[in-house]
Design an enzyme around this catalytic site. Structure first.
Site, PDB file in Angstrom:
ATOM      1  N   HIS A  33       0.848  -1.203   0.000  1.00 21.78           N
ATOM      2  CA  HIS A  33       0.000   0.000   0.000  1.00 21.78           C
ATOM      3  C   HIS A  33       0.877   1.244   0.000  1.00 21.78           C
ATOM      4  CE1 HIS A  33      -3.744   2.316   0.595  1.00 21.78           C
ATOM      5  NE2 HIS A  33      -2.936   3.155   1.228  1.00 21.78           N
ATOM      6  N   CYS A  34       0.993   1.848  -1.159  1.00 29.23           N
ATOM      7  CA  CYS A  34       1.738   3.097  -1.278  1.00 29.23           C
ATOM      8  C   CYS A  34       1.166   3.855  -2.478  1.00 29.23           C
ATOM      9  CB  CYS A  34       3.236   2.835  -1.437  1.00 29.23           C
ATOM     10  SG  CYS A  34       3.625   1.635  -2.711  1.00 29.23           S
ATOM     11  N   TYR A  51      -7.380  17.666  -1.905  1.00 28.75           N
ATOM     12  CA  TYR A  51      -6.123  18.181  -1.342  1.00 28.75           C
ATOM     13  C   TYR A  51      -5.092  18.281  -2.450  1.00 28.75           C
ATOM     14  CZ  TYR A  51      -4.759  13.203  -1.459  1.00 28.75           C
ATOM     15  OH  TYR A  51      -4.495  11.910  -1.871  1.00 28.75           O
ATOM     16  N   ARG A 132     -14.097  12.792   3.529  1.00 27.23           N
ATOM     17  CA  ARG A 132     -13.233  13.949   3.318  1.00 27.23           C
ATOM     18  C   ARG A 132     -12.368  13.790   2.064  1.00 27.23           C
ATOM     19  NH1 ARG A 132      -8.285  12.203   4.827  1.00 27.23           N
ATOM     20  NH2 ARG A 132      -8.411  10.368   6.152  1.00 27.23           N
ATOM     21  N   ASP A 252       2.132   3.002   3.182  1.00 22.96           N
ATOM     22  CA  ASP A 252       1.269   4.155   2.897  1.00 22.96           C
ATOM     23  C   ASP A 252       2.075   5.397   2.496  1.00 22.96           C
ATOM     24  OD1 ASP A 252      -1.216   5.364   2.447  1.00 22.96           O
ATOM     25  OD2 ASP A 252      -1.228   6.293   4.427  1.00 22.96           O
ATOM     26  N   ASN A 257      -2.243  13.498   3.860  1.00 23.98           N
ATOM     27  CA  ASN A 257      -3.178  14.088   4.843  1.00 23.98           C
ATOM     28  C   ASN A 257      -2.815  13.790   6.289  1.00 23.98           C
ATOM     29  OD1 ASN A 257      -5.002  15.204   2.882  1.00 23.98           O
ATOM     30  ND2 ASN A 257      -5.576  13.091   2.412  1.00 23.98           N
TER      31      ASN A 257
HETATM   32  C1  0GY Z   1      -4.275   6.478   2.374  1.00 24.90           C
HETATM   33  C2  0GY Z   1      -5.087   7.381   3.089  1.00 24.90           C
HETATM   34  C3  0GY Z   1      -5.537   8.581   2.737  1.00 24.90           C
HETATM   35  C4  0GY Z   1      -5.576   9.120   1.426  1.00 24.90           C
HETATM   36  C5  0GY Z   1      -5.811   8.458   0.316  1.00 24.90           C
HETATM   37  O1  0GY Z   1      -6.267   8.233  -1.905  1.00 24.90           O
HETATM   38  C6  0GY Z   1      -6.070   9.018  -1.006  1.00 24.90           C
HETATM   39  O2  0GY Z   1      -6.087  10.239  -1.145  1.00 24.90           O
HETATM   40  O3  0GY Z   1      -5.841   7.139   0.346  1.00 24.90           O
HETATM   41  C7  0GY Z   1      -6.138   9.368   3.810  1.00 24.90           C
HETATM   42  O4  0GY Z   1      -6.103  10.608   3.718  1.00 24.90           O
HETATM   43  O5  0GY Z   1      -6.681   8.777   4.769  1.00 24.90           O
HETATM   44  O6  0GY Z   1      -4.511   5.287   2.406  1.00 24.90           O
HETATM   45  O7  0GY Z   1      -3.331   6.888   1.735  1.00 24.90           O
END
Ligand code: 0GY
Length: 299
Positions: A33-34, A51, A132, A252, A257
């Site tokens: 997961h990245c 964002y 969000r 991640d 965020n």
């Molecule tokens: C994550 C979590 C977030 C963001 C996203 O796709 C994304 O914008 O997944 C988050 O802000 O909780 O898994 O990267």
């Protein structure tokens, strides 16, 4: 002239020099997961994004992979890029077959486009229910996507917060593909691991053998904080112990965020958590190698 993007004023950028972890992942380990962000000049951020991040490109991701002792990546389309998957696909095609991808697509995507994505290494789609990050869509929207991707053998990644699970239960349990849940369904870790909220998530996995979980994101879930994120350990341990063949781990990176959380993790410290959540070597191997290989690089 190229459009320039201004990162959100409160954006926290990834750690440019994470520590070398003491835990050495087994050979062939997958960071499942990245994300990649841009660069925005080359791969513009989506107009509907919630964002604007700092650029975090594939070369930086692959340097991190090597630094942490990993071999492969699963690059998940981030919401800042909407359904424009070019940055993620560019990362896959420059990975020397060491990355797979999870895309965001709209229901009107053509079979030809999906076939091109498959060729590049995409193996799933992500449905994002975190309010969000993405505007809510009806189940029918997602069902149209599933009809198209299921024939390619792809899976569905769902990202939701713990209170959403009861509401979406009927839909989530009706999905015909493998379903991978991001970040253990985002439990409130101030509640008990034995309580009803996490109990519902464990029941979701117990009753639905097609459901997998990423035991990821202590930095997002923790209230006790870095670098040991002690309050998350019992939750991840529980999922790994109960479902060792249906768990994945990831960094991640580049950690979108996190201003709301208040710190940027040291990726080396995140890797050092692995033996705490998966104390035995057999479970570590399934989590980091066998499970992601079965899902993303099957024989
Ligand atoms: C994550 C979590 C977030 C963001 C996203 O796709 C994304 O914008 O997944 C988050 O802000 O909780 O898994 O990267």
């Amino acid at each position: 002239m190229a459009k320039t993007f201004t990162m959100d004023a409160d954006w926290l950028c990834f750690d440019p020099s994470p520590s070398k972890p003491g835990f050495v992942p087994p050979p062939g380990a997958v960071d499942a997961h990245c994300h990649v962000f841009g660069p925005g000049e080359q791969f513009p951020y989506a107009p509907e994004r919630k964002y604007t991040p700092c650029d975090a490109g594939r070369d930086q991701l692959y340097a991190l992979r090597d630094h942490l002792g990993f071999s492969r990546n699963v690059v998940v389309q981030a919401t800042a890029h909407g359904t424009d998957n070019r940055a993620m696909i560019d990362a896959l095609v420059h990975s020397h077959d060491r990355a797979r991808g999870v895309a965001s697509v709209a229901p009107d995507i053509s079979d030809d486009e999906l076939a091109r994505m498959h060729e590049a290494g995409v193996r799933g789609v992500r449905f994002n229910y975190v309010k969000r990050l993405a505007d809510p869509k009806p189940d029918a929207y997602y069902r149209r996507i599933i009809e198209k991707i299921a024939k390619l053998g792809w899976h569905v990644v769902i990202y939701f917060e713990a209170p959403d699970l009861a509401e979406k239960w009927d839909f989530f349990t009706s999905l015909p593909t493998t379903v991978v849940v991001d970040h253990m369904g985002r439990p409130d870790v101030t509640k008990s691991v034995d309580g009803p909220e996490f109990g519902l998530f464990l029941r979701f996995m117990e009753e639905n053998p097609n459901v997998w979980s990423k035991v990821t994101c202590p930095e997002r879930l923790s209230r006790s904080g870095p670098p040991s994120y002690d309050d998350v350990v019992a939750f991840a341990q529980r999922v790994i112990e109960r479902f060792p063949d249906r768990v994945l781990w990831g960094t991640d990176w580049p950690h979108p965020n996190l201003s709301m959380v208040g710190h940027m993790p040291d990726d080396g410290a995140l890797v050092n958590m692995i033996p705490r959540i998966a104390p035995n070597e057999e479970h570590q191997h399934r989590l980091l190698v066998a499970n992601p290989m079965r899902l993303y690089w099957p024989e």
